[in-house]
Write a protein that holds these residues in place. Structure first.
Motif, PDB file in Angstrom:
ATOM      1  N   PRO A  55       1.301   5.175   1.449  1.00 23.40           N
ATOM      2  CA  PRO A  55       0.846   6.030   2.554  1.00 23.40           C
ATOM      3  C   PRO A  55      -0.014   7.191   2.053  1.00 23.40           C
ATOM      4  O   PRO A  55       0.326   7.847   1.064  1.00 23.40           O
ATOM      5  N   ARG A  56      -1.106   7.457   2.740  1.00 20.47           N
ATOM      6  CA  ARG A  56      -1.981   8.555   2.336  1.00 20.47           C
ATOM      7  C   ARG A  56      -1.277   9.908   2.438  1.00 20.47           C
ATOM      8  O   ARG A  56      -1.610  10.856   1.725  1.00 20.47           O
ATOM      9  N   ALA A  57      -0.291   9.993   3.344  1.00 24.09           N
ATOM     10  CA  ALA A  57       0.421  11.259   3.536  1.00 24.09           C
ATOM     11  C   ALA A  57       1.052  11.764   2.243  1.00 24.09           C
ATOM     12  O   ALA A  57       1.189  12.975   2.040  1.00 24.09           O
ATOM     13  N   GLN A  62       0.832  -1.198   0.000  1.00 21.94           N
ATOM     14  CA  GLN A  62       0.000   0.000   0.000  1.00 21.94           C
ATOM     15  C   GLN A  62       0.871   1.254   0.000  1.00 21.94           C
ATOM     16  O   GLN A  62       2.050   1.229   0.378  1.00 21.94           O
TER      17      GLN A  62
END
Length: 224
Positions: free
Chosen positions: A21-23, A19
Motif C-alpha cells: 500500500p502506498r499509505a 503489492q
C-alpha cells in the motif's frame, strides 16, 4: 515465493508477491525503514525478472525535521535537479550516482514536498542469480553477499541505474522496478548508526535483519 533462490530469471513474478500500500510510504523514513526489511525489490530486464529480499536499509530525514537535522540527506539544502524526485510523491525510486562508478537506489517517503528517503543497502538474492553474477562480472558460484551485499553491488546486480530507474513508481505493476511483499516475517531487527557518512553519523537510522549474511557491514553497536 520460491523456497530456494532461482538461478534463472523468470518471465513473471511469483503470484504470492503482492503489492504494498502506498499509505505505508506517507510516513516518516525512520518509521518506514524497518518495515521495508523482508520486502522484495524486483527489476524487469531483457533476461527476465531479477529480485532480492531487502535485508538492510538506512533512513534519511527530510529538511523539515528541524529537531533532528540530517545534513547527510541529499535533500538537506533543498530542491536541486539531482534530488528533485525526493520531494515528489512517496513510493518512488530516487537513484543517485557516486564516486563516478556506483548507483544507489532509495525509496521516497513522507507526503509530497517533505523529501524523506530510505537507502536500500543490501539484498538477499531470490530470482535470477546467474544473471546477477553476469552483471557483477562474477562467477556463477559467487556468494549471495558478493552479489547484492551493498548498495552499489545490488544496483549493478539488478541493472539499476540513475539513467533508467530514477523516478520510477515502485508500487505500480507496470513499473520495471517494483517493491513487493510475500509476507516474510522480518524479525529480529538490529538498529545501529549509518555508515559511510561524515555528517549526523551518530543517528540510529540503520536497520538490518539480525545476523543475515548479506548485510553489508556488521553493526558494531546495536540493539534488537
Amino acid at each position: 515465493m520460491p523456497s530456494t533462490p532461482l538461478a534463472s530469471a523468470p518471465d513473471r513474478l511469483p503470484r504470492g508477491w503482492g503489492q504494498i500500500p502506498r499509505a505505508l510510504f506517507g510516513q516518516a523514513p525512520e518509521v518506514v525503514a524497518p518495515q521495508l526489511l523482508g520486502k522484495i525489490l524486483a527489476r524487469r530486464t531483457d533476461a527476465g525478472w531479477l529480485a532480492g529480499r531487502i535485508v538492510e536499509v538506512e533512513a534519511y530525514l527530510g529538511p523539515h525535521i528541524t529537531a533532528t537535522p540530517d545534513p547527510a540527506a541529499h535533500s538537506f539544502r533543498g530542491v536541486t535537479p539531482r534530488n528533485r524526485v525526493m520531494f515528489g510523491p512517496p513510493g518512488h525510486a530516487y537513484v543517485y550516482f557516486i564516486y563516478g562508478m556506483y548507483d544507489c537506489v532509495n525509496v521516497t517517503c513522507e507526503p509530497e514536498g517533505l523529501a524523506g528517503a530510505i537507502l536500500i543497502r543490501a539484498l538477499e538474492p531470490l530470482l535470477g542469480l546467474e544473471e546477477m553474477a553476469r552483471n557483477r562480472k562474477l562467477p556463477p558460484s559467487a556468494s549471495p553477499a558478493k552479489l547484492t551485499g551493498g548498495p552499489g553491488r545490488l544496483c549493478r546486480a539488478l541493472a539499476i541505474t540513475r539513467a533508467d530507474s530514477n523516478g520510477l513508481d515502485l508500487l505500480s505493476r507496470q513499473s520495471p522496478l517494483q517493491l513487493r511483499d510475500d509476507g516474510y516475517p522480518a524479525m529480529p531487527i538490529e538498529t545501529s548508526t549509518r555508515i559511510g557518512i561524515r555528517h549526523a553519523a551518530d543517528l540510529p537510522l540503520r536497520f538490518s535483519l539480525a545476523g543475515h549474511p548479506c548485510v553489508s557491514v556488521r553493526p558494531r553497536k546495536s540493539h534488537v
